[in-house]
Design a protein around this motif. Sequence first.
Motif, PDB file in Angstrom:
ATOM      1  N   SER A 177      -2.252   5.713   7.066  1.00 62.12           N
ATOM      2  CA  SER A 177      -3.347   5.245   6.205  1.00 62.12           C
ATOM      3  C   SER A 177      -3.181   3.779   5.847  1.00 62.12           C
ATOM      4  O   SER A 177      -4.146   3.008   5.850  1.00 62.12           O
ATOM      5  CB  SER A 177      -3.407   6.090   4.922  1.00 62.12           C
ATOM      6  OG  SER A 177      -3.680   7.437   5.210  1.00 62.12           O
ATOM      7  N   ALA A 178      -1.944   3.388   5.531  1.00 64.96           N
ATOM      8  CA  ALA A 178      -1.684   1.989   5.186  1.00 64.96           C
ATOM      9  C   ALA A 178      -1.966   1.071   6.377  1.00 64.96           C
ATOM     10  O   ALA A 178      -2.574   0.008   6.223  1.00 64.96           O
ATOM     11  CB  ALA A 178      -0.243   1.824   4.722  1.00 64.96           C
ATOM     12  N   LEU A 198       0.822  -1.213   0.000  1.00 63.80           N
ATOM     13  CA  LEU A 198       0.000   0.000   0.000  1.00 63.80           C
ATOM     14  C   LEU A 198       0.856   1.264   0.000  1.00 63.80           C
ATOM     15  O   LEU A 198       0.492   2.274  -0.626  1.00 63.80           O
ATOM     16  CB  LEU A 198      -0.935   0.001   1.219  1.00 63.80           C
ATOM     17  CG  LEU A 198      -2.049  -1.052   1.204  1.00 63.80           C
ATOM     18  CD1 LEU A 198      -2.820  -1.025   2.507  1.00 63.80           C
ATOM     19  CD2 LEU A 198      -2.993  -0.835   0.030  1.00 63.80           C
ATOM     20  N   THR A 199       1.998   1.239   0.693  1.00 65.99           N
ATOM     21  CA  THR A 199       2.859   2.433   0.739  1.00 65.99           C
ATOM     22  C   THR A 199       3.716   2.570  -0.517  1.00 65.99           C
ATOM     23  O   THR A 199       3.857   3.660  -1.065  1.00 65.99           O
ATOM     24  CB  THR A 199       3.764   2.408   1.981  1.00 65.99           C
ATOM     25  OG1 THR A 199       4.496   1.170   2.012  1.00 65.99           O
ATOM     26  CG2 THR A 199       2.933   2.526   3.249  1.00 65.99           C
ATOM     27  N   PRO A 234       3.791   9.447  12.505  1.00 63.88           N
ATOM     28  CA  PRO A 234       3.832  10.164  11.225  1.00 63.88           C
ATOM     29  C   PRO A 234       4.489   9.315  10.139  1.00 63.88           C
ATOM     30  O   PRO A 234       4.982   8.208  10.401  1.00 63.88           O
ATOM     31  CB  PRO A 234       4.686  11.385  11.551  1.00 63.88           C
ATOM     32  CG  PRO A 234       5.637  10.881  12.591  1.00 63.88           C
ATOM     33  CD  PRO A 234       4.867   9.870  13.406  1.00 63.88           C
ATOM     34  N   ARG A 235       4.501   9.833   8.916  1.00 61.89           N
ATOM     35  CA  ARG A 235       5.168   9.118   7.820  1.00 61.89           C
ATOM     36  C   ARG A 235       6.656   8.950   8.128  1.00 61.89           C
ATOM     37  O   ARG A 235       7.237   7.902   7.861  1.00 61.89           O
ATOM     38  CB  ARG A 235       4.977   9.879   6.508  1.00 61.89           C
ATOM     39  CG  ARG A 235       5.477   9.123   5.280  1.00 61.89           C
ATOM     40  CD  ARG A 235       5.150   9.865   4.000  1.00 61.89           C
ATOM     41  NE  ARG A 235       5.540   9.088   2.832  1.00 61.89           N
ATOM     42  CZ  ARG A 235       4.806   8.171   2.238  1.00 61.89           C
ATOM     43  NH1 ARG A 235       3.615   7.875   2.729  1.00 61.89           N
ATOM     44  NH2 ARG A 235       5.227   7.519   1.175  1.00 61.89           N
ATOM     45  N   VAL A 259      -5.426   4.107  16.532  1.00 65.03           N
ATOM     46  CA  VAL A 259      -4.442   4.854  15.730  1.00 65.03           C
ATOM     47  C   VAL A 259      -5.026   6.195  15.292  1.00 65.03           C
ATOM     48  O   VAL A 259      -4.363   7.245  15.380  1.00 65.03           O
ATOM     49  CB  VAL A 259      -4.006   4.034  14.499  1.00 65.03           C
ATOM     50  CG1 VAL A 259      -3.213   4.903  13.522  1.00 65.03           C
ATOM     51  CG2 VAL A 259      -3.158   2.839  14.933  1.00 65.03           C
ATOM     52  N   THR A 260      -6.279   6.182  14.834  1.00 67.46           N
ATOM     53  CA  THR A 260      -6.928   7.422  14.381  1.00 67.46           C
ATOM     54  C   THR A 260      -7.052   8.430  15.518  1.00 67.46           C
ATOM     55  O   THR A 260      -6.743   9.620  15.364  1.00 67.46           O
ATOM     56  CB  THR A 260      -8.320   7.107  13.804  1.00 67.46           C
ATOM     57  OG1 THR A 260      -8.181   6.190  12.718  1.00 67.46           O
ATOM     58  CG2 THR A 260      -8.993   8.381  13.306  1.00 67.46           C
TER      59      THR A 260
END
Length: 590
Positions: free
Chosen positions: A72-73, A62-63, A537-538, A520-521
């Motif tokens: 998101s992934a 997904l990433t 974060p990313r 997580v959200t």
Amino acid sequence: MAEKISVKGQEECTLDGSVDRHGKPAIRSRTGSWGAGTLILVNQGLATLAFFGVGVNLVLFLTRVMGQDNASAANNVSKWTGTVYMFSLLGAFLSDSYWGRYKTCAVFQVIFVMGLVSLSLTSYLFLVKPNGCGNEKTPCGSHSTLHLSLFYVSIYLIALGNGGYQPTIATFGADQFDEEHPKESHSKVAFFSYFYLALNLGCLFSNTILGYYEDKGVWALGFWASAGSATVALGLFLAGTPMYRHFKPRGNPFSRFCQVMVAASRKWKVEIPSNDDHLYEVDGRDSADDASRKILHTQGFKFLDRAAVMTQEDHNIEQKTNTHDPWILCSVTQVEEVKCILRLLPIWLCTILYSVVFTQMQSLFVEQGAAMKTTLAGFHIPPASMSSFDILSVASFIFINRRIIEPMVAKFRKSGALTELQRMGIGLIIAVMAMLTAGAVEHFRLRYAQKDCPRCVNSSSLSIFWQVPQYVLIGASEVFMYVGQLEFFNGQAPDGLKSFGSALSMMSISLGNYVSSLIVTIVMKVSTSDDMPGWIPRNLNKGHLDMFYYLLAALTAADFVVYVVCAKWYKYTRFEERSSRRMKNDEVRV
């Protein structure tokens, strides 16, 4: 008479009411036992290899291929994995109610193969473009709406097929062992441990060999290997058709549940007799088949007992019609089925938070590993392959538990070996230790990390092998929690709801994934500010993944306290012995 053994000609038949594929009493020497059980274990191993060949690296797909960020992934993987196990309820319902376990396993395995073939074609033709993209250095380009739709249809076909198959195959495997036979009853207990071992051995290959090639960007080959493995698993399962033992489905359990609730509500003013013998029960000779045992009356949920109180009106109706209306009068066994499910629910709810911890292996553990030093003597270690240590831990602790821990505990405890509930509690404690360990590793990873790196792959000089303890602890906890769960729910579920009992184990994983996604959200919304990108974060080097792990440790510790209270409250389901029932039926025939 109690020791009577059914004989067909000169061949001994099973005592648990199981039948062969023609609906006749199953002959012990020709059906079931470890012959059929081993075939089902191999089938489970190959099907698991196929499933995790997709699932273990889905977060990286997904990433790298779909272009999603880490949070998101992780959320999408949690939702997909949760959906897999949500479909377990559908499989269990069809299995227990209408299709039977064999047909349910076969149909959902076909759907599973279709999804894997579709994903392989979609990835090869549309998604992994330009060729060679999808590794840690070369992300893929954007994709059209049609290509995205094909991808999501494929992975959710996989979710449907695997989800509907999983709880049913576990119960179908247990059906191959006659629990009324001294030797086979012990084999049935051992089967659940070996079933979970087969599952993990399938994971081992997918996490190492397939995980390595997928991490290098060879996604289509990995997916085709999964499709081939699932196809072989389906072929082996169908090849064993002549030797399987079966139990006939008992109809819709929801209608039986509703009948009890309606009958009890109608009689809310009726006085409950103090003597259990005055409650209505179907005679042994009137029961559906020998495979369905009566459930003995238990205290608790007294309101439901009103459904089994025979009033004068009920007695008059039965005298005239020689039958009764199940929406007005229910048997004790039917009432106890409802009580059984209600008692299982609090225990089941307490296992959901454990599944939140378990699901981190497929998402955040992988992302954490990708941000560490992943080379050893010039050889690249795919982050997803670290879950191999979890698998090795499971395999080791299954044998350690069966050969060392259980005999030792049984020797020193007057009450014998640990119960399933006690083993599940130990699993929760080890899960807390795993999260504390993961948090400590992340704390030290951040110490040796480059804060301003562009993509942050291998950005920390801390070796990925520091993740080994957290994977080993998760594996040890699985042996106590998930194997105990399978045994507990299968053993405590009524005879007509055995697949549902196994589905409860799968459903706890499902809701664990959804709860993980929710946590997580919430954490990202609460921890994100203008000068702080949040805990996850990313760029993990700018976050606090360690705090997230500590949060999970605290939540699991609180869950353990609640679990202890629920376990002390739980009352075990008591079944009538089939031998005594056969004796009563024989007396009636005489």
